[in-house]
Enzyme design. Sequence first.
Site, PDB file in Angstrom:
ATOM      1  N   LYS A  34       0.842  -1.198   0.000  1.00 33.54           N
ATOM      2  CA  LYS A  34       0.000   0.000   0.000  1.00 33.54           C
ATOM      3  C   LYS A  34       0.883   1.256   0.000  1.00 33.54           C
ATOM      4  O   LYS A  34       2.105   1.157   0.175  1.00 33.54           O
ATOM      5  CB  LYS A  34      -0.910  -0.019   1.226  1.00 33.54           C
ATOM      6  CG  LYS A  34      -0.141   0.035   2.545  1.00 33.54           C
ATOM      7  CD  LYS A  34      -0.996  -0.338   3.734  1.00 33.54           C
ATOM      8  CE  LYS A  34      -0.188  -0.273   5.009  1.00 33.54           C
ATOM      9  NZ  LYS A  34      -0.861  -0.892   6.155  1.00 33.54           N
ATOM     10  N   TYR A 254      18.010  29.724   7.376  1.00 35.59           N
ATOM     11  CA  TYR A 254      16.870  30.467   7.916  1.00 35.59           C
ATOM     12  C   TYR A 254      16.953  30.568   9.429  1.00 35.59           C
ATOM     13  O   TYR A 254      17.221  29.578  10.116  1.00 35.59           O
ATOM     14  CB  TYR A 254      15.551  29.787   7.534  1.00 35.59           C
ATOM     15  CG  TYR A 254      15.179  29.961   6.087  1.00 35.59           C
ATOM     16  CD1 TYR A 254      14.948  31.228   5.550  1.00 35.59           C
ATOM     17  CD2 TYR A 254      15.047  28.860   5.252  1.00 35.59           C
ATOM     18  CE1 TYR A 254      14.603  31.394   4.216  1.00 35.59           C
ATOM     19  CE2 TYR A 254      14.690  29.006   3.920  1.00 35.59           C
ATOM     20  CZ  TYR A 254      14.473  30.283   3.414  1.00 35.59           C
ATOM     21  OH  TYR A 254      14.128  30.435   2.099  1.00 35.59           O
TER      22      TYR A 254
HETATM   23  C1  LIG Z   1      -0.010  -1.857   6.789  1.00 39.50           C
HETATM   24  C2  LIG Z   1      -0.572  -3.129   7.261  1.00 39.50           C
HETATM   25  C3  LIG Z   1       0.235  -4.263   7.449  1.00 39.50           C
HETATM   26  C4  LIG Z   1       1.750  -4.220   7.346  1.00 39.50           C
HETATM   27  O1  LIG Z   1       2.300  -3.720   8.532  1.00 39.50           O
HETATM   28  P1  LIG Z   1       3.899  -3.566   8.739  1.00 39.50           P
HETATM   29  O2  LIG Z   1       4.048  -3.023  10.100  1.00 39.50           O
HETATM   30  O3  LIG Z   1       4.366  -2.588   7.701  1.00 39.50           O
HETATM   31  O4  LIG Z   1       4.489  -4.912   8.546  1.00 39.50           O
HETATM   32  C5  LIG Z   1      -0.382  -5.451   7.768  1.00 39.50           C
HETATM   33  N1  LIG Z   1      -1.734  -5.522   7.912  1.00 39.50           N
HETATM   34  C6  LIG Z   1      -2.531  -4.457   7.758  1.00 39.50           C
HETATM   35  C7  LIG Z   1      -4.014  -4.593   7.935  1.00 39.50           C
HETATM   36  C8  LIG Z   1      -1.985  -3.227   7.437  1.00 39.50           C
HETATM   37  O5  LIG Z   1      -2.785  -2.165   7.298  1.00 39.50           O
END
Ligand SMILES: *Cc1c(COP(=O)(O)O)cnc(C)c1O
Length: 357
Positions: A34, A254
Site C-alpha cells: 500500500k 533560515y
Molecule cells: C499496513 C498493514 C500491514 C503491514 O504492517 P507492517 O508493520 O508494515 O508490517 C499489515 N496488515 C494491515 C491490515 C496493514 O494495514
Amino acid sequence: MNRAARATIDSSALRANLRTLRGACDARIMAVIKADGYGHGIVPVARALADADAFAVARLEEALSIREAGMHNRIILLEGLFHAEQLALAAQLGLELVVHAPQQLQMLESLTQSHRYPVWLKLDTGMNRLGFEPGAAAGLVRRLSACGAVQGPIQLMTHLANADDPDDATTARQVELFSDAVGDLPGERTIANTAGMLAWPESCADWVRPGIGLYGVSPFASKNGTDLGLRPVMTLVSELIAVKTVAAGGRVGYGGAWTASHPTRIGVAAVGYGDGYPRHLGSGTPVRLGAATGRIAGRISMDMITIDLEDAPDAKVGDEVMLWGDGLPVETLARLAGTIPYELLCGVTRRVAMRVV
Ligand SMILES: *Cc1c(COP(=O)(O)O)cnc(C)c1O
C-alpha cells in the site's frame, strides 16, 4: 528533466527480504505494498515481489495499477470497498475484499449479479480501528456464506496494535481473543504484520502480512533492519551544489539557527523538505559523503540543506550526498526526526526520481 534528489530502489534487496521473512514464519505471505509500496513505487515493488503468495493494498487504484502493469497475482483490498460504485471494477480486477463494517456486508447482500468476491472477514480484537466484534464472527460468517456475491470459505483476519513492543501483553491477548472467536470456523486466518512475524510466533497463522520488513526496515524502536537480517531497499541521495567557508560567528540558513564556532566549510546539497527530507531534523543529523560523514548545520529548507563539512575535508561540488540508505539507516533518521521510518519512506515526494536497480 534531471532532479538532484533521487532514490535508488534495490530490487534484489526486496527479494532477499521476502526470503528472509519467509524464514520467520511457516505461513503464506501477503506482501503489503500500500501507499505506493511504502513510497518505493508500487509497480517496481510488485514486480520484485512477484513470488509473494498475494499482494495487499489499501486502495482500489493501487490494485488497478498492479493489473495495468500486467500482473495477475492475488490482491487483497485491506480496507475493502468504500462505495458500491467500486464493486464492478473490483470484480473486473479479480480482487479479494476485506469486510470490516456492516455497510460492506449489506452492500454484498444486496447484490444480484453473478460475480462472487473472495472475502476476508476482519475482527477487531483490540485495536479499535477496523473490524467487527469478535463475538459476532460465527454469525457474520453464516451471513456471508449465504450471500450469493461471496465466494466461500470466508477467510478471517485481525490486526495487531502493539506487536512492535515485545514486552506488551496486548498482543498475546489479541491472538487469544481471535483464536477463541474464530474457533473451528472454516477459512484461512491471518493476524501478523512484520512485528508480529518477528516477535510473536503465535501470531503467524495461515497467512502473514509483512509490510515494512520487505523494505528492509525494522518495526521495532530499538533495532534496525540490518539487526534483523534485512537489507535496506531505498537509498535517497542528492549532491553538493555549493561549498563555502563560513567565518567564526557566521550563522547559517533560515533563522541563523546554526553558528560557526570557528571557520567552517559548509556544503549545500539540493534536497529538502520538498523532497520529503523532514524539516524536523536538527543540526548534527548525519549525512554520508562517500566514507565521510557530514552534519546538518541549521534548518532544512524546501530545496536545500546546509552541511558542516568539518569531517569531510575532501568534499566538493558535485559529490554525492546520501540522506539515508545502505550504511545510514532510515530508522536512525526517523528517531532523530521524532517519527517512524514508515512516515519518512512514504513521505518521499513525487519530484524525487526513482531508479530501480
Ligand atoms: C499496513 C498493514 C500491514 C503491514 O504492517 P507492517 O508493520 O508494515 O508490517 C499489515 N496488515 C494491515 C491490515 C496493514 O494495514
